[in-house]
Design an enzyme around this catalytic site. Structure first.
Site, PDB file in Angstrom:
ATOM      1  N   PHE A   1      -4.066  -4.010  10.088  1.00 44.08           N
ATOM      2  CA  PHE A   1      -3.055  -3.701   9.072  1.00 44.08           C
ATOM      3  C   PHE A   1      -1.805  -4.543   9.217  1.00 44.08           C
ATOM      4  O   PHE A   1      -0.724  -4.145   8.800  1.00 44.08           O
ATOM      5  CB  PHE A   1      -2.731  -2.190   9.074  1.00 44.08           C
ATOM      6  CG  PHE A   1      -3.964  -1.350   9.163  1.00 44.08           C
ATOM      7  CD1 PHE A   1      -4.843  -1.290   8.093  1.00 44.08           C
ATOM      8  CD2 PHE A   1      -4.289  -0.673  10.332  1.00 44.08           C
ATOM      9  CE1 PHE A   1      -6.025  -0.571   8.180  1.00 44.08           C
ATOM     10  CE2 PHE A   1      -5.470   0.050  10.432  1.00 44.08           C
ATOM     11  CZ  PHE A   1      -6.335   0.104   9.352  1.00 44.08           C
TER      12      PHE A   1
ATOM     13  N   GLY B   1     -11.793  -5.300   8.502  1.00 47.31           N
ATOM     14  CA  GLY B   1     -12.296  -4.064   7.893  1.00 47.31           C
ATOM     15  C   GLY B   1     -12.646  -4.130   6.417  1.00 47.31           C
ATOM     16  O   GLY B   1     -13.445  -3.332   5.941  1.00 47.31           O
TER      17      GLY B   1
ATOM     18  N   ASN C   1     -17.319  -6.830  -4.575  1.00 45.16           N
ATOM     19  CA  ASN C   1     -18.199  -5.733  -4.173  1.00 45.16           C
ATOM     20  C   ASN C   1     -17.524  -4.419  -4.555  1.00 45.16           C
ATOM     21  O   ASN C   1     -16.518  -4.032  -3.964  1.00 45.16           O
ATOM     22  CB  ASN C   1     -18.460  -5.788  -2.660  1.00 45.16           C
ATOM     23  CG  ASN C   1     -19.433  -4.705  -2.190  1.00 45.16           C
ATOM     24  OD1 ASN C   1     -19.401  -3.571  -2.669  1.00 45.16           O
ATOM     25  ND2 ASN C   1     -20.293  -5.058  -1.251  1.00 45.16           N
TER      26      ASN C   1
ATOM     27  N   LYS D   1     -18.297  -1.419  -4.086  1.00 46.73           N
ATOM     28  CA  LYS D   1     -18.266  -0.351  -3.077  1.00 46.73           C
ATOM     29  C   LYS D   1     -17.176  -0.598  -2.026  1.00 46.73           C
ATOM     30  O   LYS D   1     -16.350   0.269  -1.758  1.00 46.73           O
ATOM     31  CB  LYS D   1     -19.645  -0.268  -2.395  1.00 46.73           C
ATOM     32  CG  LYS D   1     -19.818   0.941  -1.512  1.00 46.73           C
ATOM     33  CD  LYS D   1     -21.161   0.936  -0.782  1.00 46.73           C
ATOM     34  CE  LYS D   1     -22.309   1.326  -1.678  1.00 46.73           C
ATOM     35  NZ  LYS D   1     -23.544   1.646  -0.892  1.00 46.73           N
ATOM     36  N   THR D   2     -17.169  -1.809  -1.452  1.00 42.04           N
ATOM     37  CA  THR D   2     -16.179  -2.075  -0.393  1.00 42.04           C
ATOM     38  C   THR D   2     -14.778  -2.194  -0.981  1.00 42.04           C
ATOM     39  O   THR D   2     -13.794  -1.812  -0.338  1.00 42.04           O
ATOM     40  CB  THR D   2     -16.536  -3.364   0.373  1.00 42.04           C
ATOM     41  OG1 THR D   2     -16.663  -4.436  -0.561  1.00 42.04           O
ATOM     42  CG2 THR D   2     -17.822  -3.205   1.144  1.00 42.04           C
TER      43      THR D   2
ATOM     44  N   GLN E   1     -11.559  -0.020   0.050  1.00 46.89           N
ATOM     45  CA  GLN E   1     -10.286  -0.631   0.463  1.00 46.89           C
ATOM     46  C   GLN E   1      -9.117  -0.009  -0.308  1.00 46.89           C
ATOM     47  O   GLN E   1      -8.061   0.255   0.252  1.00 46.89           O
ATOM     48  CB  GLN E   1     -10.348  -2.136   0.209  1.00 46.89           C
ATOM     49  CG  GLN E   1      -9.348  -2.928   1.020  1.00 46.89           C
ATOM     50  CD  GLN E   1      -9.467  -4.433   0.781  1.00 46.89           C
ATOM     51  OE1 GLN E   1     -10.370  -4.897   0.093  1.00 46.89           O
ATOM     52  NE2 GLN E   1      -8.560  -5.181   1.347  1.00 46.89           N
TER      53      GLN E   1
ATOM     54  N   LYS F   1      -8.102 -11.870  -7.187  1.00 50.02           N
ATOM     55  CA  LYS F   1      -6.651 -11.871  -6.970  1.00 50.02           C
ATOM     56  C   LYS F   1      -6.203 -11.157  -5.684  1.00 50.02           C
ATOM     57  O   LYS F   1      -5.060 -11.290  -5.286  1.00 50.02           O
ATOM     58  CB  LYS F   1      -5.942 -11.205  -8.162  1.00 50.02           C
ATOM     59  CG  LYS F   1      -6.090 -11.987  -9.475  1.00 50.02           C
ATOM     60  CD  LYS F   1      -4.926 -11.773 -10.438  1.00 50.02           C
ATOM     61  CE  LYS F   1      -4.946 -10.448 -11.167  1.00 50.02           C
ATOM     62  NZ  LYS F   1      -3.910 -10.391 -12.239  1.00 50.02           N
ATOM     63  N   GLY F   2      -7.076 -10.382  -5.077  1.00 52.21           N
ATOM     64  CA  GLY F   2      -6.677  -9.716  -3.827  1.00 52.21           C
ATOM     65  C   GLY F   2      -6.383  -8.236  -4.020  1.00 52.21           C
ATOM     66  O   GLY F   2      -5.822  -7.820  -5.023  1.00 52.21           O
TER      67      GLY F   2
ATOM     68  N   GLU G   1      -3.107  -5.320  -0.278  1.00 50.87           N
ATOM     69  CA  GLU G   1      -1.716  -4.823  -0.313  1.00 50.87           C
ATOM     70  C   GLU G   1      -1.480  -3.869  -1.476  1.00 50.87           C
ATOM     71  O   GLU G   1      -0.882  -2.805  -1.312  1.00 50.87           O
ATOM     72  CB  GLU G   1      -0.722  -5.988  -0.385  1.00 50.87           C
ATOM     73  CG  GLU G   1      -1.059  -7.205   0.473  1.00 50.87           C
ATOM     74  CD  GLU G   1      -1.252  -6.929   1.934  1.00 50.87           C
ATOM     75  OE1 GLU G   1      -0.554  -6.052   2.486  1.00 50.87           O
ATOM     76  OE2 GLU G   1      -2.132  -7.587   2.552  1.00 50.87           O
TER      77      GLU G   1
END
Lengths: 208, 744
Positions: B249, B476, B637, B639-640, B644, B707-708, B711
């Site tokens: 983190f 993670g 993905n 699911k992941t 997140q 794009k991410g 955060e």
């Protein structure tokens, strides 16, 4: 761990130091040179250390171990550092996070809060002992399917706890699962996926 | 050949899931090395001053002890002499503190000695025998007391265009003259990352000039660079392995003193040394989200148009490093205010250095901004969602550029429908369920869609499987899984045939895993490596079959055992023949961003909606429902990515309701020392979290359109909860966490 500035350590006259000193004193009194050499080679140290180890018989994941361990060794450190079963994780060492959860005679236990020597004759199951060969335990399958983890560090403890939670009959509802799993922290926050995995196993009715 | 099912976007199970559920995944303290010794740190009991003596005799005499290392006897670390002295430079080499180099104490629990023994128990026991004497000096650990001494960061002094510099558009502090205005002070206390894996390192000098580190790091190359410099070694002589990282983190974005300690210890005892921090030590020496004071003033017209915002903040840093973060970034670009002022300052305290914690400064800033938006909406008697829509901006008001993509309105709609926003009442305290007051709140988040250059390699093996490698890490989010999906689609083969290896500094270079940038950066490298591999295979096959020589690279198809062409399946070259002739077929490529970042403002966006229940008598707050919606570009993905998002929201619950690392300023020491004192969300605190993605590609960021996520999953959650608490109770809490004492 902090250095205490002016604390006289009570450990200075511990049994170990006593043994060490007495063996040296004995050596000095008798003066047979091999003994003095032994002291110089710190054999006295080894003798003292040997005295401090306690015999321990354990069954871990079905394998019998005959060990000699220091009484201060925790079950967690024994598993990780001596038996090299590193699937059981150290997350806090104070029984606050659940990462070290194992089964002792079928009960879930925080292995960091229990000394290895307390488990003489007992049967320990760790995450490494849950699957049957290549066949994953239903709870392991469900964690993969529901993505009940991210970094994976709390996962062995979550799974061991989850299996016990179902066996204990504490997986009756979502709320009950959340309550009885609250001793296992997941900092990545995969909680709802973990709950979904446990519910899936519970509702699937497979033997856990 | 059967067309492969598209993997990008599919909810594929993690490629490393089996290893994680069986306990076979190896983290940095889990490598068995011959002669392994154990190190335990001894920390300073004062907060500021000098060490006058250390008595290590008893520790040295204790059974099994191999060495007690302090600044009195530590070997010379060559890089200490050449390390920069400029405190504005992030991290002197190998960590901000030149460990065991002098007698200076800069923070409480600063390592003053490391004890190395043959077993963990013996090292731990001996560490307690080390005694130190100090010459104490007065310390400062309270930011509120030190606000008058706050200063402009050096980076802003040097460069007035730095994001840390004062910012102005329109008139300065124009809100003060507005007819309808609000003003408030907001506080976020120190929060600690506390990944479940304690910070750990195993250091092994394989030769006097060759160092291998099994380390918890978010950047294998950054760690390699730091310690190569610290020891004056060529980078090629240092290997950093971080195959699995048990969460971070942000706290593994920096090299820390315990890493230096393990490396020094391994040098001294000439054995591999393992060092795992304790949970208490995780508070003191591996970073934290800094205590931050903020003041925000806003004015608006009666019809709900913002006319001015002034947002100031003072964040905490250490005395030896200037840590800065983008606390005020969201305020400058989120709403179309013609007058806008931001001022960012630091206060240096006698505490270890902070480091970015998930959502970093943006999450801190969003707490003030998004709370203020709710306060202004309330003052105007407007729905907070409607107020945000009235100030929505279709271009970036800070940089006067178009957005690369922005689907925040779509997020608003998705989220409002799912939470049932129409149930929300404008008047606080209107909804009751027995003894519980029910409220709804929202908070918006944004974070730059950052992309850096990255390399990846791809190699075809004779059995038709493909090995890919990249030095990136996976703390993670499921990096290996996402990359496997990208590779599977690009190569047109099943994901089971691809092995994606990461977390090793010898692999092709990639940046640190942080700032939501990994998929944006490494994804394109993987994609391009796969395309390059196909072309290479086509070339090789062309030597054996002319049909390949003239084929387009898109036409190349990887079968089970043969290379063929989609347009001509009769053209086949067996892999065995192909590789026999060439020896191997492997490529390494680099993918770099173009200049899109100068033409467009590129951001991910999120909105979080919270439903809370506040117990009228006890002030207990329960988050009963959370909905998080993101415009994060293409979702690799489902699911992941959803996982997140949920995790970020759980982090936001901690921020809003419980996390608070507290120092007793008399001693400069943390009184929250473990997870019983420092509360993080547990199962019972986390509701079901619903996640929705707009899932529209942003092709300005990269060819995948990502794009991410990391955060924006957290940014905006804490104010959504605080705003919901206000809606439930009419009580506005501007100092986190919202504990029951603040509500009763």
């Amino acid at each position: 761990m902090n250095a205490e500035p002016e604390l006289e350590s009570p450990h200075d006259d511990s049994r170990r130091t006593f043994l060490k000193q007495s063996s040296v004193l004995t050596a000095m009194a008798l003066v047979p040179s091999p003994v003095v050499t032994a002291a110089a080679a710190e054999l006295d140290e080894k003798v003292a250390a040997a005295f401090e180890k306690v015999p321990l018989s354990l069954k871990v994941n079905g394998t019998k171990h005959k060990l000699k361990v220091e009484p201060r060794t925790t079950l967690l450190d024994l598993l990780r550092e001596q038996l090299h079963l590193t699937g059981t994780k150290k997350g806090c060492d104070y029984g606050q996070c659940g990462a070290c959860t194992v089964h002792v005679d079928g009960q879930r236990v925080n292995s960091c809060l229990s000394f290895a020597v307390m488990h003489d004759g007992q049967e320990i199951t760790t995450i490494e002992g849950l699957a049957k060969g290549d066949e994953l335990h239903p709870m392991q399958e469900a964690f993969v399917k529901h993505d009940g983890f991210q970094c994976g560090y709390c996962t062995p403890g979550q799974i061991m706890s989850a299996v016990a939670c179902v066996r204990e009959g504490h997986a009756g509802s979502e709320g009950e699962i959340r309550e009885y799993m609250s001793g296992n922290i997941c900092r990545c926050g995969a909680y709802s996926n973990i709950v979904a995995a446990i519910q899936d196993v519970k509702q699937g009715g497979q033997k856990v | 050949m059967k067309a492969q099912q598209k993997q990008i976007g599919a909810p594929m199970n993690r490629v490393d899931g089996h290893l994680k559920v069986t306990g076979a995944a190896k983290y940095s303290a889990e490598y068995e090395l011959p002669g392994l010794a154990y190190a335990v740190l001894v920390g300073s009991t004062i907060t500021k001053g000098r060490l006058t003596s250390i008595d290590a005799k008893a520790a040295e005499r204790a059974p099994g002890v191999l060495a007690v290392i302090t600044h009195y006897n530590s070997p010379k670390v060559p890089g200490y002499d050449t390390a920069g002295k400029d405190p504005s430079q992030p991290a002197t080499v190998g960590g901000p503190i030149k460990l065991f180099n002098d007698d200076k104490i800069r923070f409480n629990d600063q390592p003053i000695a490391v004890v190395v023994a043959d077993t963990l128990e013996r090292a731990r026991y001996a560490a307690r025998l080390v005694k130190a004497q100090y010459a104490k000096e007065a310390h400062q650990t309270n930011l509120e007391d030190n606000k008058p001494q706050a200063f402009l960061p050096t980076s802003a002094k040097k460069n007035p265009k730095s994001p840390m510099a004062d910012y102005q558009r329109g008139q300065a502090d124009a809100y003060k003259t507005g007819a309808i205005k609000i003003e408030g002070e907001y506080v976020i206390p120190t929060e600690v990352h506390h990944p479940m894996e304690l910070q750990s390192i195993t250091a092994h000098w394989e030769a006097p000039d060759r160092l291998t580190l099994y380390d918890k790091t978010q950047g294998t190359l950054a760690t390699r660079r730091d310690f190569a410099k610290e020891w004056g070694l060529p980078e090629a002589n240092v290997k950093v392995i971080a195959t699995f990282v048990g969460g971070a983190f942000g706290n593994a974005l920096h090299s820390w003193p315990h890493e230096s300690a393990a490396i020094i210890a391994a040098k001294v005892v000439n054995r591999p040394v393992k060092l795992m921090l304790t949970r208490e030590q995780m508070f003191t020496m591996v970073g934290y989200r800094p205590y931050t004071w903020q003041k925000l003033g806003m004015s608006a017209t009666p019809d709900g148009k913002i006319t001015a915002i002034t947002h100031e903040s003072i964040g905490q840093t250490s005395t030896y490093e200037e840590f800065t973060e983008s606390t005020l970034a969201q305020t400058r670009m989120m709403y179309a205010s013609p007058n806008l002022t931001t001022r960012y300052r630091l206060a240096a305290l006698d505490i270890g250095s902070p480091i970015w914690m998930r959502g970093p400064g943006e999450a801190t800033g969003a707490f003030a901004l998004e709370s203020a938006m709710d306060e202004m909406a309330h003052l105007l008697n407007l729905d907070p969602l409607e107020f945000r829509l009235r100030n929505y901006t279709d271009t970036d008001p800070e940089k006067n550029r178009p957005w690369s993509t922005k689907f925040l309105k779509e997020c608003y709609k998705l989220g409002a429908d799912r939470i049932g926003w129409n149930k929300r009442k404008l008047k606080p305290g209107s909804i009751r369920d027995g003894e519980w007051l029910v409220g709804y709140g929202m908070g918006v988040g944004t974070f730059g869609a950052h992309r850096g250059g990255a390399h990846a390699s791809a190699q075809l093996r004779p059995d038709g499987t493909v090995l890919m490698q990249c030095a990136t890490t996976d703390i993670g989010p499921g990096t290996g899984t996402a990359m496997t999906q990208i590779a599977a689609d690009t190569l047109g083969i099943a994901p089971e045939k691809i092995t994606f290896e990461l977390g090793h500094s010898d692999y092709p270079q990639a940046g640190t895993q942080g700032g939501s940038s990994t998929v944006n950066s490494v994804g394109p490298a993987v994609q391009q490596a796969c395309l390059a591999l196909k072309d290479k295979l086509r070339e090789l096959a062309g030597a054996q079959n002319p049909a390949f020589a003239s084929a387009k690279k898109d036409d190349v198809a990887l079968g089970d055992k043969h290379l063929s062409l989609s347009s001509n399946t009769a053209a086949r070259v067996p892999y065995a023949d192909l590789l026999k002739q060439a020896g191997a077929a492997s490529v390494t490529v680099e993918a770099k961003p173009g200049n899109e970042g100068q033409q467009y403002s590129m951001y991910s966006f999120s909105v979080h909606f919270a439903e809370v229940r506040v117990h009228e008598l006890t002030g207990e707050v329960r988050v009963s429902k959370l909905v998080s919606c993101a415009d994060a570009g293409t979702i690799i993905n489902e699911k992941t990515a959803a996982n997140q998002m949920k995790g970020g929201a759980v982090g936001g619950i901690g921020m809003a309701l419980m996390e608070h690392a507290r120092i007793d300023d008399r001693f400069g020491r943390y009184v929250t020392k473990d997870l019983a004192d420092y509360h993080v969300p547990v199962h019972a605190d986390a509701p079901n979290i619903e996640v929705a993605f707009v899932n529209q590609p942003d092709l300005k960021v990269n060819a995948l359109g990502t794009k991410g996520i990391g955060e924006i999953a957290t940014i905006g959650v804490a104010p959504a909860i605080a705003n919901a608490v206000f809606n439930a109770t009419g009580k506005r809490v501007r100092e986190l966490p919202i504990t029951p004492d603040k509500l009763v």
